[in-house]
Design a protein around this motif. Structure first.
Motif, mmCIF file in Angstrom:
data_model
loop_
_atom_site.group_PDB
_atom_site.id
_atom_site.type_symbol
_atom_site.label_atom_id
_atom_site.label_comp_id
_atom_site.label_asym_id
_atom_site.label_seq_id
_atom_site.Cartn_x
_atom_site.Cartn_y
_atom_site.Cartn_z
ATOM 1 N N GLU A 80 10.253 -40.390 -2.957
ATOM 2 C CA GLU A 80 10.227 -39.472 -1.815
ATOM 3 C C GLU A 80 10.170 -40.277 -0.507
ATOM 4 O OE1 GLU A 80 6.873 -36.742 -1.799
ATOM 5 O OE2 GLU A 80 7.205 -36.459 0.335
ATOM 6 N N PHE B 229 12.644 -32.774 -4.178
ATOM 7 C CA PHE B 229 12.322 -31.716 -5.144
ATOM 8 C C PHE B 229 12.644 -32.186 -6.557
ATOM 9 C CE2 PHE B 229 12.528 -28.055 -7.730
ATOM 10 C CZ PHE B 229 11.687 -27.123 -7.164
ATOM 11 N N ALA C 179 3.020 -27.274 -9.290
ATOM 12 C CA ALA C 179 4.060 -28.300 -9.453
ATOM 13 C C ALA C 179 5.263 -27.969 -8.564
ATOM 14 C CB ALA C 179 4.480 -28.396 -10.914
ATOM 15 N N ALA C 180 5.634 -26.668 -8.527
ATOM 16 C CA ALA C 180 6.769 -26.258 -7.692
ATOM 17 C C ALA C 180 6.444 -26.466 -6.216
ATOM 18 C CB ALA C 180 7.112 -24.798 -7.958
ATOM 19 N N TYR D 99 4.435 -28.800 -5.009
ATOM 20 C CA TYR D 99 4.577 -30.247 -4.758
ATOM 21 C C TYR D 99 6.044 -30.618 -4.635
ATOM 22 C CZ TYR D 99 -0.145 -32.053 -4.956
ATOM 23 O OH TYR D 99 -1.440 -32.364 -4.631
ATOM 24 N N ALA D 100 6.871 -30.033 -5.527
ATOM 25 C CA ALA D 100 8.295 -30.358 -5.512
ATOM 26 C C ALA D 100 8.938 -29.847 -4.229
ATOM 27 C CB ALA D 100 8.978 -29.761 -6.737
ATOM 28 N N THR D 101 8.584 -28.634 -3.824
ATOM 29 C CA THR D 101 9.213 -28.037 -2.639
ATOM 30 C C THR D 101 8.839 -28.785 -1.361
ATOM 31 O OG1 THR D 101 9.113 -25.902 -3.732
ATOM 32 C CG2 THR D 101 9.521 -25.858 -1.382
ATOM 33 N N LEU D 102 7.572 -29.107 -1.239
ATOM 34 C CA LEU D 102 7.118 -29.743 0.005
ATOM 35 C C LEU D 102 7.167 -31.259 -0.052
ATOM 36 C CD1 LEU D 102 3.966 -27.583 0.765
ATOM 37 C CD2 LEU D 102 6.214 -27.349 1.769
ATOM 38 N N GLY D 103 7.156 -31.808 -1.249
ATOM 39 C CA GLY D 103 7.057 -33.263 -1.382
ATOM 40 C C GLY D 103 5.587 -33.641 -1.404
ATOM 41 N N TYR D 104 5.303 -34.837 -1.942
ATOM 42 C CA TYR D 104 3.908 -35.250 -2.084
ATOM 43 C C TYR D 104 3.194 -35.370 -0.739
ATOM 44 C CZ TYR D 104 3.906 -36.274 -7.072
ATOM 45 O OH TYR D 104 3.931 -36.159 -8.420
ATOM 46 N N ARG D 105 3.922 -35.961 0.245
ATOM 47 C CA ARG D 105 3.247 -36.216 1.529
ATOM 48 C C ARG D 105 2.796 -34.928 2.183
ATOM 49 N NH1 ARG D 105 6.245 -41.288 3.997
ATOM 50 N NH2 ARG D 105 6.583 -42.344 2.048
ATOM 51 N N GLU D 106 3.727 -33.987 2.254
ATOM 52 C CA GLU D 106 3.430 -32.724 2.920
ATOM 53 C C GLU D 106 2.351 -31.958 2.134
ATOM 54 O OE1 GLU D 106 4.699 -31.909 5.792
ATOM 55 O OE2 GLU D 106 4.170 -29.787 5.941
ATOM 56 N N SER E 292 0.137 -33.048 -0.010
ATOM 57 C CA SER E 292 -1.195 -33.682 -0.022
ATOM 58 C C SER E 292 -1.932 -33.475 1.292
ATOM 59 C CB SER E 292 -1.085 -35.181 -0.264
ATOM 60 O OG SER E 292 -0.276 -35.430 -1.352
ATOM 61 N N SER E 293 -1.168 -33.282 2.376
ATOM 62 C CA SER E 293 -1.827 -33.174 3.681
ATOM 63 C C SER E 293 -2.480 -31.802 3.884
ATOM 64 C CB SER E 293 -0.829 -33.442 4.803
ATOM 65 O OG SER E 293 0.117 -32.405 4.869
ATOM 66 N N TRP E 294 -2.156 -30.841 3.009
ATOM 67 C CA TRP E 294 -2.779 -29.516 3.148
ATOM 68 C C TRP E 294 -4.108 -29.506 2.423
ATOM 69 C CZ3 TRP E 294 -1.791 -25.852 6.447
ATOM 70 C CH2 TRP E 294 -0.526 -25.795 7.021
ATOM 71 N N ASN F 224 0.157 -22.778 4.845
ATOM 72 C CA ASN F 224 1.503 -22.297 5.175
ATOM 73 C C ASN F 224 2.076 -21.522 3.974
ATOM 74 O OD1 ASN F 224 2.665 -24.004 3.328
ATOM 75 N ND2 ASN F 224 3.844 -25.157 4.786
ATOM 76 N N ILE G 195 4.305 -21.757 1.552
ATOM 77 C CA ILE G 195 4.491 -22.309 0.204
ATOM 78 C C ILE G 195 3.137 -22.690 -0.413
ATOM 79 C CG2 ILE G 195 5.658 -24.119 -1.129
ATOM 80 C CD1 ILE G 195 7.601 -22.212 0.183
#
Lengths: 334, 205
Positions: free
Chosen positions: A60, A317, B68-69, B71-78, B80-82, B119, B121
């Motif tokens: 990523e 994704f 899991a979806a 994490y996949a949709t937002l990516g790990y960085r985004e 994890s920041s929530w 947010n 998602i």
């Protein structure tokens, strides 16, 4: 450099975007290693080869770096009359970083951890992320934003504390971004302005649709939700959005959000994931229309940048989905 | 236990052994009752667990898929920041006694609120996890209780078996041995007395 040169370069660069069949092949991968094998001969190969560890998280990071490079390249090639607008447009990456950073400050996450959430944006961002992540508090971090396009956000700290949520600040940041972008868009040549505003308007509309249904679906406070709406629209004006915010039934919300009823239906059915896919497909469609409608003007460049973002999102994704054993098919923007 | 090993073939020792066996048999009966009660308790807990799990596992699976979806949709960085700025989940694990077995009892002190926090998602995933949190805690508590009760049942069963198959029969063999030895000694004594009596009467005659 002039606009034509930039557009012609973008025509060339768009050939490097991964075609749909490659994304489908990636979506069929069984392991992260398979993704690496497919991506190595592409533009992503250079970034992936240097990775110490190969997993969805590091991949990523590589995808984000390629996205930042693509944006940086386009901004560097921008002619004088478009430079301001394209710089303002590219600040979406900086806004993404800043949102994550402020979230971290709000939840008092350790600075080291916050830094792992950020994408390196050399040449695209002048913010001192080191100092921001080390700031003692959210308020101190906001003080450090004085003199940047993001100053004046301090006023949103109080609503954040009142609602126990970072959302007012985050949406204010988004609002600032779009406000600045629209200000620059006003100065665009008339032949490009319409298509650029249409693309930006669609982005804002879609963000507002998700926000406006939060009270009905998740019980968010109406007054908080009203504050989170971005004051710009294309097909979903503020009054209609407020109708959706105040709606008591699904039918009323669907009627208020008629232009985006498909997305609204998914959200109301509790399938935000499918709504997100629908959103991405609309954005892709709009980007393709902009590219086809104005192949030698700025909208082509914006369409290209939009496709770069969608590709980065699709690849991230796929990588995370493959790692978690989720089938990515049906969740991509293609 | 070898019958008679270390046993003193005396009447006093025999009485002591019989008293001890009586005591052990009393303990054995109590342990047997405990075992039966524990087995009953375990059966009831297992039935409750299976009824609680009915439909719950699908809910957990669905929640995990949503996460899991997300994490996949937002990516790990985004993703994890929530974080929820509120204090996190707070639990207190207290001991509770079930027939003398300390089993954990989970007291929920604070479940963080997810409303208004995330947010679009993230909120869907947070809401799903939030909705199963209570059930998850109670199932975990029940599983831990079953584990402890099962462990104790196994231990009690071993003790009951050891008493039934080894210790009590061993003592009984020893008692039998002492009784045999004492009877033999008594017979010997009786014969000797008879012999001496016969001898004395012959001499008198």
């Amino acid at each position: 450099m002039d606009e034509t040169y930039l557009v012609v370069r973008c025509h060339g660069l768009s050939t490097r975007l991964l075609p749909g069949n490659v994304l489908e092949a990636l979506a069929s991968a069984r392991a992260v290693q398979d993704l690496v094998s497919i991506l190595t001969p592409t533009e992503y190969g250079r970034k992936i080869v240097g990775l110490e560890r190969l997993d969805a998280r590091t991949l990523e990071g590589a995808f984000k770096q390629v996205l930042a490079e693509r944006f940086r390249y386009v901004v560097r090639l921008a002619p004088e009359n478009l430079e301001g607008f394209l710089k303002a447009y590219a600040r979406r990456l900086e806004v993404g970083n800043l949102s994550r950073l402020l979230r971290g400050k709000y939840s008092a996450a350790p600075p080291g951890e916050i830094r792992t959430w950020l994408t390196p944006l050399e040449g695209l961002s002048g913010l001192d992320y080191e100092a921001l992540s080390e700031a003692e508090s959210l308020e101190k971090a906001l003080e450090l934003l004085e003199g940047t396009p993001y100053e004046g956000l301090e006023g949103y700290v109080e609503p954040c504390r009142r609602y126990g949520s970072i959302l007012p600040l985050e949406y204010a940041l988004k609002g600032l971004y779009y406000e600045d972008l629209l200000r620059h868009a006003e100065r665009l040549p008339p032949e490009s302005r319409g298509a650029a505003l249409a693309l930006i308007g669609l982005e804002v509309d879609l963000a507002n649709v998700f926000t406006s249904l939060a009270p009905l679906v998740y019980g968010y406070s109406e007054d908080l939700t009203a504050q989170l709406l971005i004051p710009f629209h294309r097909r979903a004006p503020g009054l209609k959005l407020m109708e959706a915010v105040k709606a008591r039934t699904h039918q009323a919300a669907l009627e208020a959000l008629a232009p985006y009823s498909r997305i609204a239906e998914h959200i109301l059915a509790g399938r935000d994931d499918l709504a997100e896919v629908e959103r991405l497909k609309l954005l892709r469609g709009e980007a393709m229309d902009a590219m086809h409608g104005a192949p030698i003007e700025l909208p082509y460049v914006l369409g290209y940048l939009s496709l770069c973002e969608l590709e980065c999102r699709d690849l991230s994704f796929i990588a995370v989905a493959v790692e978690h054993g989720v089938n990515p098919k049906g969740y991509l923007s293609i | 236990m070898t019958a008679g090993a270390g046993a003193r073939p005396t009447r006093g020792f025999l009485l002591e052994l019989k008293r001890r066996v009586g005591f052990i048999e009393e303990g054995y009966r109590l342990l047997e009752m405990k075992r039966d009660e524990l087995a009953k308790e375990l059966r009831a807990d297992l039935e409750e667990l299976s009824s609680r799990r009915m439909g719950f596992e699908e809910k957990v699976e669905e929640a995990l898929k949503t996460v899991a979806a997300m994490y996949a949709t937002l990516g790990y960085r985004e993703a994890s920041s929530w974080r929820n700025p509120e204090k996190g989940l707070e639990l207190e694990v207290l001991p509770k006694s079930v027939m003398g077995i300390p089993v954990p009892y989970v007291k929920v002190l604070h479940i963080p609120e997810v409303k208004d926090k995330f947010n679009p998602i993230v909120r869907a995933a947070a809401q799903k996890v939030h909705s199963i949190l209570g059930d998850l805690i109670s199932v975990a508590e029940l599983e831990a209780r079953i584990e402890r009760v099962a462990e104790d049942l196994e231990k009690t069963n071993r003790q009951v078996n050891a008493l039934e198959k080894i210790i009590i029969p061993g003592y009984k063999r020893t008692i039998k041995y002492i009784e045999d030895v004492l009877e033999e000694a008594m017979l010997e004594e009786f014969t000797r007395t008879k012999f001496v009596k016969a001898l004395l009467s012959r001499r008198k005659a």
